[in-house]
Design an enzyme around this catalytic site. Structure first.
Site, PDB file in Angstrom:
ATOM      1  N   GLN A   1       1.673  -2.176   5.550  1.00  0.00           N
ATOM      2  CA  GLN A   1       1.917  -0.789   5.946  1.00  0.00           C
ATOM      3  C   GLN A   1       2.173  -0.604   7.447  1.00  0.00           C
ATOM      4  OE1 GLN A   1      -1.131   2.416   4.996  1.00  0.00           O
ATOM      5  NE2 GLN A   1       0.395   2.690   3.405  1.00  0.00           N
TER       6      GLN A   1
ATOM      7  N   PRO B   1      -5.506  -9.231   8.229  1.00  0.00           N
ATOM      8  CA  PRO B   1      -6.194  -9.801   7.054  1.00  0.00           C
ATOM      9  C   PRO B   1      -5.293 -10.730   6.232  1.00  0.00           C
ATOM     10  CG  PRO B   1      -6.636  -7.451   7.231  1.00  0.00           C
ATOM     11  CD  PRO B   1      -5.561  -7.766   8.236  1.00  0.00           C
TER      12      PRO B   1
ATOM     13  N   ASP C   1      -0.089  -3.481  12.794  1.00  0.00           N
ATOM     14  CA  ASP C   1      -1.458  -3.493  13.323  1.00  0.00           C
ATOM     15  C   ASP C   1      -2.483  -3.981  12.296  1.00  0.00           C
ATOM     16  OD1 ASP C   1      -0.912  -1.235  15.777  1.00  0.00           O
ATOM     17  OD2 ASP C   1       0.346  -1.147  14.001  1.00  0.00           O
TER      18      ASP C   1
ATOM     19  N   HIS D   1      -1.483   1.839  15.980  1.00  0.00           N
ATOM     20  CA  HIS D   1      -0.209   2.135  15.317  1.00  0.00           C
ATOM     21  C   HIS D   1       0.948   1.812  16.244  1.00  0.00           C
ATOM     22  CE1 HIS D   1      -3.177   4.511  13.101  1.00  0.00           C
ATOM     23  NE2 HIS D   1      -2.406   4.298  12.061  1.00  0.00           N
TER      24      HIS D   1
ATOM     25  N   GLU E   1       0.839  -1.197   0.000  1.00  0.00           N
ATOM     26  CA  GLU E   1       0.000   0.000   0.000  1.00  0.00           C
ATOM     27  C   GLU E   1       0.877   1.251   0.000  1.00  0.00           C
ATOM     28  OE1 GLU E   1      -2.339  -0.869   3.483  1.00  0.00           O
ATOM     29  OE2 GLU E   1      -3.103  -2.687   2.532  1.00  0.00           O
TER      30      GLU E   1
ATOM     31  N   ALA F   1      -5.519  -4.078   0.538  1.00  0.00           N
ATOM     32  CA  ALA F   1      -6.010  -5.414   0.866  1.00  0.00           C
ATOM     33  C   ALA F   1      -4.807  -6.293   1.211  1.00  0.00           C
ATOM     34  CB  ALA F   1      -6.778  -6.002  -0.317  1.00  0.00           C
ATOM     35  N   GLU F   2      -4.631  -6.567   2.495  1.00  0.00           N
ATOM     36  CA  GLU F   2      -3.398  -7.227   2.926  1.00  0.00           C
ATOM     37  C   GLU F   2      -3.310  -8.679   2.465  1.00  0.00           C
ATOM     38  OE1 GLU F   2      -5.206  -5.163   4.727  1.00  0.00           O
ATOM     39  OE2 GLU F   2      -3.792  -3.536   5.135  1.00  0.00           O
TER      40      GLU F   2
END
Ligand SMILES: Cc1ncc(C[n+]2csc(CCOP(=O)(O)OP(=O)(O)O)c2C)c(N)n1
Ligand SMILES: [Mg+2]
Length: 733
Positions: free
Chosen positions: A485, A492, A488, A533, A420, A462-463
């Site tokens: 990214q 997914p 946390d 984060h 991302e 979308a991980e």
């Protein structure tokens, strides 16, 4: 549904009876019949308790044989699911091989007795090892298609190279290859389905998606999973697709539909979506009984649509075979199937001594001296054009990670970087007037500009998409170095990381591997990072066999360990502490383009005789502060060990130190309970009990997430004061 239902965007599906040769029709029937008889024989063996699981492809044979005959095994690529027995029979997997898997023999070529039956894999046929997880395979198919396209545009990248993972990844590709993947209609509810068709559509990839719609997902009927009850209607607006919806019990209609779909994909126009309506006459598996949730009438109606019966009737009706010839064909198949089953029952069993084989690469050991050959270069030895950063000045961890990425991309044309916001600008035309983004932490800044948009690009948000595609890229021999990214938001992707990425090699008994690198900013101490984060959680990943987990604390280690991560042949989770990215602590000179540090080698940051303090990541500088104060204020000499890699970890260094000091503290930023240090503490207690003069202590975060208000964050995360107190207490124990 008796004939092809509809066909849009491309070749029309021809009407049934449009003229397959008699030979072709007979072959289709033989393949369908073989698949069904293997299922029936397995059911018998299961009832006799000679095998341990059975799931059949009954009712799906026409669709699957049609798909297989439209493609080329060993040329195209296949990511099937557990029902695809007839597909695999038609691609060339033999009944003998299927039974070897059913009995769990070491001779099972798909998994050596590790996977349930119908978990397909064949290197020769290009069937990539599949899991039991529904839908994950679709993203592998997408990554595989991207890799094929990449090699065809950059054939030089396919060349073998010695000295890194490329020595062990033979690359084959064809300019017009197609990738096939299949799933059930229930599985289209999974996010990964939508994530896969997203990328296939956007990138016009040559992927044939086949939805095998038998109306049920175990006991859940189609309308519960699919609003409106028809997946074709829901996907119809995805751009660039060829769509076909067919009667999946009509073998000829299926073959024609797949031929059109494959032709569309081969021509480079985009992906295809073939939705076949089939049935499930044998319940979901032998553990299921559909009489518990399906009415009699419905079941009987299905019985009338059995694709096998329909094909047999057609052969008879059209005079292609008479009854006697059909009997002869069927008897020949039954003999082959029975002999194959008999043979499997006496096949060798796997060896307990080989259980751990292929958890990691057997060829390239990242703990070995291969990765310890280079000392950091002295600044004067660094050629100006080699160094993307000034050789004479110390650099941050962020800088030396970027530098490693750049150096490795120059060294290895198979590396792609995506995630991302990692690109400088997806709209590359903007780059003439803007500076470029290069990641939210800017670690990939400039890479798209130097290496182009085919090697550095943004993913959808979308991980699972990011990691699932990486699996597909890596099985083809590419080296995806992807970014999640923030730690946390890794969750997914967890399914792909645990059930796919890390397992590919072991479950296929070494036939396939997916050595991707996942870079992940992690951790707190950010002042305001708050819950989402600041998370740690590394022990959740060190608990996954097959995955290497790296966690550097300084610039030099980050550079050398990232290089090892990229050049090695195992999947690596590379954790980068956000707080350390631009710290003054641990800055270093550029060590040159070949500097590598082996995994599993801790660093003694500070020697000491009284207490061993084992830690890693952002706790290292905090522990160093505490150790210096313990020395100054209390005369306590702490031996501070930075583990650097968490899986594998350096037990020898820990053990040697604890034998010397007889006292140990394990410190980590994550929550105390169930954290990484629990394992280290337990092992010290287990193996070094006789050497200890005091209990092993843990210093870690409170058992809660990190709060926003700095006052709370400070109290939640372990601080130098907590470490100092533990040191002083333990010395006095
Ligand atoms: C991710 C995941 N969730 C749940 C399961 C358990 N499971 C196995 S098959 C299945 C139903 C799948 O239905 P469908 O996609 O329609 O395929 P079919 O079995 O009908 O061919 C479920 C829920 C699984 N294997 N993977
Ligand atoms: Mg289904």
């Amino acid at each position: 549904m008796e004939a092809a239902l509809s066909s849009r965007q491309g070749a029309e599906t021809k009407a049934a009876s449009s003229g397959l040769s008699a030979q072709r029709m007979i072959e289709i029937y033989r393949l369908m019949y073989t698949a069904r008889r293997v299922d029936d024989r397995e059911i018998l063996l299961k009832r006799q308790q000679k095998i341990f699981f059975q799931i059949s492809g009954a009712g799906h044979e026409a669709l699957q044989v049609g798909a297989a005959l439209a493609m080329r095994p060993g040329y195209d690529w296949f990511f099937p699911y557990y029902r695809d027995r007839a597909l695999c029979v038609a691609l060339g997997v033999t009944p003998a091989e299927m039974f070897l898997q059913a009995v769990g023999s070491s001779a099972d070529p798909a998994s050596g007795g590790r996977q349930m039956p119908t978990h397909w894999s064949s290197r020769a046929l290009h069937i990539v090892s599949t899991s039991s997880s529904t839908t994950t395979q679709l993203l592998h198919a997408v990554g595989c298609a991207e890799a094929g396209r990449f090699f065809s545009r950059h054939p030089d990248a396919a060349a073998r190279a010695e000295g890194d993972y490329r020595a062990f990844h033979e690359v084959e590709f064809h300019d017009d290859e197609v990738v096939f993947t299949a799933l059930g209609e229930g599985s289209t509810s999974q996010g990964e389905f939508w994530e896969a068709i997203n990328t296939a559509s956007n990138q016009k990839l040559p992927v044939v998606f086949c939805v095998e719609d038998n109306g049920y997902a175990i006991s859940t009927p189609v309308e519960v999973n699919t609003p409106g009850g028809n997946i074709s209607r829901l996907v119809a607006n995805f751009p660039n697709f060829h769509f076909a919806e067919v009667d999946g019990t009509d073998a000829e209609a299926c073959l024609l539909a797949f031929q059109a779909a494959v032709a569309y994909c081969r021509s480079g126009q985009g992906p295809a979506f073939v939705h076949g309506h089939c049935l499930r006459p044998y319940s979901h598996s032998l553990s299921d009984d559909d009489k518990l949730y399906r009415g009699k009438e419905e079941r009987e109606a299905d019985g009338l649509r059995d694709p096998l019966v329909k094909m047999q009737m057609r052969l008879l009706r059209e005079g292609i075979l008479d009854e006697e010839q059909i009997n002869a064909l069927e008897h020949a198949v039954e003999r082959e199937v029975a002999e194959a089953a008999e043979h499997a029952l006496t096949a060798p069993l796997p060896l307990v001594a080989e259980i751990a084989k292929h958890v990691y690469s057997e060829d390239l050991d990242p703990t070995s001296a291969t990765f310890a050959s280079e000392q950091p270069l002295v600044a004067s030895a660094v050629k100006a054009d080699e160094a993307a950063v000034k050789p004479e000045a110390p650099h941050t961890m962020a800088d030396l990670i970027t530098t490693c990425l750049r150096d490795e991309m120059r060294h290895d044309p198979r590396i792609v970087i995506y995630g991302e916001d990692v690109a400088d600008a997806s709209r590359a035309e903007a780059l003439s007037e803007v500076k470029g983004k290069g990641g939210v932490f800017k670690l990939t800044h400039g890479l798209q500009t130097e290496f182009g948009s085919e090697r550095v690009f943004n993913s959808p948000l979308a991980e699972a998409n990011i990691v699932g595609r990486a699996v597909g890229y890596a099985v083809r021999g590419m080296k995806p170095v992807v970014e999640i990214q923030f730690f946390d938001y890794i969750w997914p992707a967890m399914h792909q990381i645990r059930n796919e990425l890390s397992l590919m090699r072991w479950r296929s008994n070494g036939s396939w591997a997916s050595p991707a690198v996942i870079r992940v900013p992690i951790g707190g101490y950010l002042t305001g990072g708050s819950i989402y984060h600041s998370q740690s959680g590394e022990s959740i990943f060190t608990h996954i066999p097959g995955l290497r987990v790296v966690f550097p604390s300084n610039a030099l280690d980050a550079n050398g360990l990232l290089r090892t991560a990229i050049r090695c042949d195992d999947p690596v989770l590379f954790l980068e502490h956000k707080r350390l990215y631009r710290e003054t602590y641990g800055r270093a000179l550029y060590p040159g383009p070949d500097f590598a540090i082996p995994f599993g080698k801790a660093k003694i940051v500070r020697p000491g005789a009284h207490i061993t303090l084992i830690t890693y990541g952002a706790v290292v500088p905090r522990a160093l502060q505490a150790a210096e104060r313990a020395h100054r204020e209390h005369g306590i000499e702490v031996e501070l060990i930075d583990l650097r890699t968490l899986s594998p970890y350096d037990w020898e260094t820990i053990a040697a130190s604890v034998r010397k000091t007889s006292r140990a503290i394990v410190a980590y930023e994550d929550m105390l309970s169930w954290g990484y240090g629990a394992e280290i503490a337990a092992r010290i207690g287990d193996e070094l009990f006789q050497d200890l003069d005091a209990p092993v202590r843990r210093v870690a975060a409170m058992d809660t997430f990190v709060a926003y208000q700095p006052l709370l964050e400070d109290a939640i995360l372990p601080q130098p004061e907590n470490l100092l107190k533990a040191i002083v207490d333990l010395r006095g124990y």
